[in-house]
Design a protein around this motif. Structure first.
Motif, mmCIF file in Angstrom:
data_model
loop_
_atom_site.group_PDB
_atom_site.id
_atom_site.type_symbol
_atom_site.label_atom_id
_atom_site.label_comp_id
_atom_site.label_asym_id
_atom_site.label_seq_id
_atom_site.Cartn_x
_atom_site.Cartn_y
_atom_site.Cartn_z
ATOM 1 N N GLY A 147 0.809 -1.220 0.000
ATOM 2 C CA GLY A 147 0.000 0.000 0.000
ATOM 3 C C GLY A 147 0.836 1.261 0.000
ATOM 4 N N LEU A 148 2.073 1.156 0.479
ATOM 5 C CA LEU A 148 2.957 2.314 0.558
ATOM 6 C C LEU A 148 4.367 1.885 0.189
ATOM 7 C CD1 LEU A 148 3.167 5.343 1.494
ATOM 8 C CD2 LEU A 148 3.893 4.436 3.719
ATOM 9 N N LEU A 149 5.086 2.756 -0.517
ATOM 10 C CA LEU A 149 6.458 2.501 -0.927
ATOM 11 C C LEU A 149 7.355 3.552 -0.276
ATOM 12 C CD1 LEU A 149 8.224 0.735 -2.849
ATOM 13 C CD2 LEU A 149 7.789 2.454 -4.624
ATOM 14 N N VAL A 150 8.432 3.104 0.386
ATOM 15 C CA VAL A 150 9.407 4.019 0.984
ATOM 16 C C VAL A 150 10.747 3.794 0.289
ATOM 17 C CG1 VAL A 150 10.608 4.740 3.076
ATOM 18 C CG2 VAL A 150 8.212 4.006 3.207
ATOM 19 N N ALA A 151 11.221 4.813 -0.410
ATOM 20 C CA ALA A 151 12.491 4.739 -1.129
ATOM 21 C C ALA A 151 13.620 5.157 -0.197
ATOM 22 C CB ALA A 151 12.464 5.647 -2.354
ATOM 23 N N ALA A 152 14.491 4.188 0.125
ATOM 24 C CA ALA A 152 15.629 4.453 1.002
ATOM 25 C C ALA A 152 16.865 3.747 0.453
ATOM 26 C CB ALA A 152 15.321 3.982 2.418
ATOM 27 N N ALA A 175 18.325 8.757 -0.726
ATOM 28 C CA ALA A 175 17.426 8.655 -1.878
ATOM 29 C C ALA A 175 16.663 9.948 -2.106
ATOM 30 C CB ALA A 175 16.447 7.499 -1.688
ATOM 31 N N ALA A 176 16.608 10.797 -1.088
ATOM 32 C CA ALA A 176 15.932 12.093 -1.220
ATOM 33 C C ALA A 176 16.906 13.183 -1.649
ATOM 34 C CB ALA A 176 15.272 12.477 0.102
ATOM 35 N N GLY A 177 18.187 13.000 -1.353
ATOM 36 C CA GLY A 177 19.182 13.991 -1.718
ATOM 37 C C GLY A 177 20.408 13.864 -0.845
ATOM 38 N N TYR A 178 21.522 14.417 -1.308
ATOM 39 C CA TYR A 178 22.780 14.275 -0.590
ATOM 40 C C TYR A 178 23.684 15.431 -0.950
ATOM 41 C CZ TYR A 178 26.724 11.800 1.551
ATOM 42 O OH TYR A 178 27.763 11.434 2.351
ATOM 43 N N ILE A 179 24.545 15.780 -0.025
ATOM 44 C CA ILE A 179 25.534 16.814 -0.310
ATOM 45 C C ILE A 179 26.876 16.323 0.204
ATOM 46 C CG2 ILE A 179 25.406 18.156 1.833
ATOM 47 C CD1 ILE A 179 25.211 20.657 -0.114
ATOM 48 N N GLU A 180 27.951 16.886 -0.303
ATOM 49 C CA GLU A 180 29.281 16.391 0.038
ATOM 50 C C GLU A 180 29.427 16.171 1.542
ATOM 51 O OE1 GLU A 180 32.404 18.713 -1.687
ATOM 52 O OE2 GLU A 180 31.460 18.721 -3.654
ATOM 53 N N PRO A 181 30.086 15.073 1.932
ATOM 54 C CA PRO A 181 30.031 14.603 3.315
ATOM 55 C C PRO A 181 31.022 15.229 4.275
ATOM 56 C CG PRO A 181 31.290 13.070 1.985
ATOM 57 C CD PRO A 181 30.793 14.135 1.046
#
Length: 389
Positions: A157-162, A287-293
């Motif tokens: 019923g729900l999908l979580v993108a991780a 999966a939502a976004g990333y910036i240099e660590p």
């Protein structure tokens, strides 16, 4: 071994929620949803334990997220080592900054334990399996599963993108936009390394082509993680040459055998998804976004996004309404907006060696100047529960 289900069991029922990716964000989200009474399937393409390109630093924000999820004892249980100092180097300039509320913990240990906690909380785990969202059909997603030559279709019923930087699940919400000039991430671990690299310290060397962080993990290994310009890529041994060059330019202790290490890489790092929610789908973590660590925010934001999403995802799994997607867009922006601005400013500075050197020199003379930045990166600020309102 972590108990898990078979692909036949995974495709034989309708799940309330299917979480793709068993990293910190995915496993914590699966645990929270399962403990709320939902039927949750957690799918991971690799097997545990697994390696990831990561600095292995869990800051105050990440520790606070674990505490809100009832897992405050987890880092100590795994032997996480307290981090008390950040040593910066840029050319001949040096700075030593005090740290608090941060620990060093390998991803092999953290990810495996969080997946185990998800299963203990009631989630079903399926590893060594690729998940590919197909379409929404009525009140559920159809998700293709493939493992060891076997295939099937799960319903949820729900999908979580991780599923991280390279994952494709989040495309169900919107495309990922990669920043121009984004650097590549690389990482390796050393069982034996120069004693000059002490436990409890993050060593950060900043050079013209990128920067490299070195940290002792809970088991004594030295984690080496770097963000490098794409222009340096090419030819055998380019990673070892680039990392070795940065360490040498900063006068850091040399590490023998860099070209013999099992280096792992990532796609371009700095990226953000245009939308982090869509019809019956939410994106969290990388999966939502990333910036240099450089700032060590990766795991903190991943865990924080899982905790912040949980109440909304529970509601969505029980009764989907289109406005819930908009709600997560707003909540995610409140959770990450300020952190993205800080991280973006740091990344901008690091692309200008003259400015980086001047800043490190200033911090070396007056470490107190770094307190606001260190505090904003390390500490959780308002509770994640307040993001829900």
């Amino acid at each position: 071994m972590i108990p898990q289900v078979s692909i036949e069991e995974a495709t034989g029922v309708r799940w309330d929620a299917l979480v793709v990716g068993a990293g910190p964000a995915g496993s914590l989200a699966a645990r929270l949803l399962a403990r709320a009474g939902l039927a949750v399937l957690l799918v991971e393409k690799e097997r545990f334990p697994r390696r990831k390109v990561c600095g292995g630093c869990l800051n105050g924000r990440g520790l606070a997220a674990l505490a809100e999820a009832g897992l405050e004892a987890l880092p100590e249980r795994l032997g996480a080592a307290a981090l008390t100092e950040l040593r910066l180097a840029a050319g001949a300039r040096r700075a030593r900054l005090p740290l608090a509320s941060s620990v060093a913990l390998s991803r092999e240990a953290l990810d495996s334990e969080l997946a185990r906690e998800a299963v203990a909380g009631g989630a079903a785990l399926l590893t060594g399996t690729r998940a590919r969202p197909k379409q929404v059909e009525g009140d559920h997603w159809l998700v293709g599963l493939e493992t060891e030559g076997k295939t099937g279709v799960a319903r949820a019923g729900l999908l979580v993108a991780a599923d991280g930087l390279a994952g494709r699940t989040g495309e169900a919400a919107g495309p990922m936009h990669v920043a121009a000039g984004s650097r590549l991430g690389v990482g390796a671990t050393l069982a034996e390394a120069p004693a000059d690299y002490e436990a409890g310290v993050i060593y950060m060397a900043c050079g013209a082509g990128g920067y490299c962080g070195l940290t002792r993990m809970e088991d004594g290994r030295l984690d080496v993680a770097a963000a490098l310009d794409k222009r340096l890529a090419g030819g055998a041994g380019w990673i070892a040459k680039a990392v070795g060059g940065i360490l040498e330019s900063c006068g850091m202790p040399p590490i023998a055998g860099l070209d013999e290490l099992d280096w792992r890489g990532t796609p371009p790092l700095t990226r953000r998804r245009g939308r982090v929610a869509g019809e019956r789908v939410f994106c969290i973590g990388d999966a939502a976004g990333y910036i240099e660590p450089f700032t060590g925010e990766g795991m903190g934001l991943a865990l924080g996004s899982a905790v912040a999403l949980a109440p909304l995802a529970i509601e969505a799994a029980r009764e989907w309404r289109p406005e819930l997607a908009t709600s997560w867009e707003r909540r995610f922006d409140r959770l990450t907006g300020g952190r993205w601005r800080v991280c973006s400013a740091v990344a901008w500075t690091l692309r200008r060696p003259w400015l980086t050197g001047a800043l490190v020199g200033a911090l070396g003379r007056a470490p107190v100047l770094a307190r606001p930045l260190v505090r904003s990166i390390q500490l959780p600020g308002r509770s994640l529960g307040e993001v829900h309102t």
